[in-house]
Motif scaffolding. Structure first.
Motif, mmCIF file in Angstrom:
data_model
loop_
_atom_site.group_PDB
_atom_site.id
_atom_site.type_symbol
_atom_site.label_atom_id
_atom_site.label_comp_id
_atom_site.label_asym_id
_atom_site.label_seq_id
_atom_site.Cartn_x
_atom_site.Cartn_y
_atom_site.Cartn_z
ATOM 1 N N GLY A 140 2.766 14.705 -16.210
ATOM 2 C CA GLY A 140 2.076 15.102 -17.388
ATOM 3 C C GLY A 140 2.866 14.814 -18.683
ATOM 4 O O GLY A 140 4.348 15.004 -18.487
ATOM 5 N N GLY A 141 2.622 14.790 -19.654
ATOM 6 C CA GLY A 141 3.414 15.688 -20.858
ATOM 7 C C GLY A 141 3.507 16.709 -21.155
ATOM 8 O O GLY A 141 2.601 16.651 -21.257
ATOM 9 N N GLY A 142 4.510 17.035 -21.925
ATOM 10 C CA GLY A 142 4.839 18.486 -21.751
ATOM 11 C C GLY A 142 5.447 18.385 -23.858
ATOM 12 O O GLY A 142 6.139 17.414 -23.897
ATOM 13 N N PHE A 143 4.848 19.395 -24.425
ATOM 14 C CA PHE A 143 4.696 18.934 -25.974
ATOM 15 C C PHE A 143 4.722 20.684 -26.625
ATOM 16 O O PHE A 143 3.909 21.527 -25.899
ATOM 17 C CB PHE A 143 3.609 18.271 -26.902
ATOM 18 C CG PHE A 143 2.581 16.769 -26.262
ATOM 19 C CD1 PHE A 143 3.901 15.849 -26.336
ATOM 20 C CD2 PHE A 143 2.175 16.854 -25.307
ATOM 21 C CE1 PHE A 143 2.983 14.595 -25.923
ATOM 22 C CE2 PHE A 143 1.291 15.481 -24.387
ATOM 23 C CZ PHE A 143 2.350 14.166 -24.618
ATOM 24 N N MET A 144 5.395 20.507 -27.981
ATOM 25 C CA MET A 144 5.321 21.358 -28.000
ATOM 26 C C MET A 144 6.224 21.847 -29.553
ATOM 27 O O MET A 144 7.190 19.976 -30.044
ATOM 28 C CB MET A 144 5.991 22.391 -27.533
ATOM 29 C CG MET A 144 7.756 22.147 -27.657
ATOM 30 S SD MET A 144 8.677 22.406 -25.944
ATOM 31 C CE MET A 144 9.544 21.478 -25.057
#
Length: 164
Positions: free
Chosen positions: A45-49
């Protein structure tokens, strides 16, 4: 009927509260709207912020810790000559003093490698962001189809694709 304006105002406040961004703060560091897309168990999965450094000195995100994946890495995607590539950021990612840095699809992002369970819409992935300064900021990545606040994709009009 005299209470109708009060009820309307209360409803408006409740809706406004639901629209607020997820914000996490520790010292001079602030993380807004961490999110991730749905993914399968054992998948990635990818995490963005968005990370903001309100301090007088730069700080560097050096690691992301979570029990939700076997391993995490910070990556940067880029396109050159029509070819997209993804590179691990082993030295971390520096957030300059007084600046914000977006982690978004197509740019910087967190890779959750070997998810321990599937992530579905509405789930939250707890994680700790580790900075060079020693700061450790606990956040939750909201699993969503798109970035918080992004306009939903429009469905094609019923007559948009007709054969003559």
């Amino acid at each position: 009927m005299r209470h109708l304006p009060i009820i309307a105002a209360a409803c408006a406040l409740a809706l406004a509260g639901a629209a607020h961004a997820a914000v996490y703060r520790l010292g001079t560091l602030e993380v807004v709207d961490p999110w991730s897309r749905p993914a399968a168990a054992n998948g990635n999965g990818g995490g963005f912020m968005t990370i903001t450094n309100r301090g007088a000195a730069a700080d560097t995100l050096v690691a992301v810790e979570t029990a939700a994946a076997r391993r995490t890495e910070v990556h940067r995607s880029s396109t050159a000559g029509g070819v997209m590539k993804m590179e691990r950021q082993d030295a971390g990612v520096t957030i300059p003093a007084g600046k914000s840095l977006a982690f978004a699809p197509g740019g910087y992002h967190v890779m959750f490698l070997g998810l321990t369970q599937p992530t579905r819409l509405g789930d939250r992935l707890p994680a700790t962001l580790v900075f060079k300064s020693g700061a450790k900021l606990k956040v939750e990545f909201q699993v969503a189809a798109a970035a918080p606040g992004a306009a939903p994709a429009k469905a094609p009009a019923a007559d948009a694709h007709q054969h003559h």
